[in-house]
Design an enzyme around this catalytic site. Structure first.
Site, mmCIF file in Angstrom:
data_model
loop_
_atom_site.group_PDB
_atom_site.id
_atom_site.type_symbol
_atom_site.label_atom_id
_atom_site.label_comp_id
_atom_site.label_asym_id
_atom_site.label_seq_id
_atom_site.Cartn_x
_atom_site.Cartn_y
_atom_site.Cartn_z
ATOM 1 C CG HIS A 56 -1.692 -1.026 1.247
ATOM 2 N ND1 HIS A 56 -3.366 -0.763 2.100
ATOM 3 C CD2 HIS A 56 -2.048 -2.047 0.445
ATOM 4 C CE1 HIS A 56 -3.751 -1.507 2.006
ATOM 5 N NE2 HIS A 56 -3.499 -2.148 1.036
ATOM 6 C CD GLU A 58 -2.370 4.459 3.796
ATOM 7 O OE1 GLU A 58 -2.997 4.706 3.191
ATOM 8 O OE2 GLU A 58 -1.475 3.198 2.134
ATOM 9 C CB CYS A 86 -6.447 -0.198 5.247
ATOM 10 S SG CYS A 86 -4.528 -1.002 5.201
ATOM 11 C CB CYS A 89 -1.960 1.478 6.676
ATOM 12 S SG CYS A 89 -1.525 0.910 4.410
#
Length: 150
Positions: A56, A58, A86, A89
């Site tokens: 992801h 992040e 999410c 993260c």
């Protein structure tokens, strides 16, 4: 002359990263990680490219910034993200002790706020809604195109 960016400029950069993700067929989420007005990391989702569900924006930004600072903690850093992180993260941001999180659009289905602010480090400052409309429009158009019959 040193150019000083504001929150809106950094969020626009995060949205630019999200657009790069969309062009690559990735869910359009981008992140910019900043320390004292210096960009330490620019990232966008790369789960398809890397065949890695943890890739992801992040997570990639945290890794790059930590390597740049030679520290696992990002206490004095700000991360700008085009979509609410999410839970995975958010947990990574907690472990990194990120100083500040700024995100554009809320994610009612998969966002960490379904579980509350306790997922982040207690000292993390949180702001949201900056360029919300632009981020939401990008996500909506991406998923609309994905659902179109081929």
């Amino acid at each position: 002359m040193i150019k000083v960016f504001d929150d809106k400029a950094f969020m626009k950069m995060a949205l630019d990263q999200a657009k790069l993700a969309a062009l690559a067929g990735e869910v359009p989420i981008g992140a910019i990680l900043v320390y004292k007005q210096q960009i330490l990391a620019k990232a966008h989702n790369q789960t398809e490219l890397l065949k890695d569900v943890t890739a992801h924006a992040e997570i990639l930004a945290i890794t790059a910034a930590a390597q740049h600072l030679n520290s696992k903690y990002l206490i004095d850093c700000t991360i700008y993200v085009s979509l609410e992180p999410c839970p995975m993260c958010a947990a990574a941001l907690r472990w990194a002790q990120i100083g500040r999180l700024v995100y554009a659009a809320e994610d009612e289905k998969m966002g960490y706020m379904r579980f509350g602010n306790g997922m982040l480090h207690p000292k993390t400052k949180i702001e949201f809604g900056l360029l919300r409309e632009e981020s939401s429009a990008l996500l909506s158009s991406f998923f609309k195109a994905k659902r179109k019959p081929k």
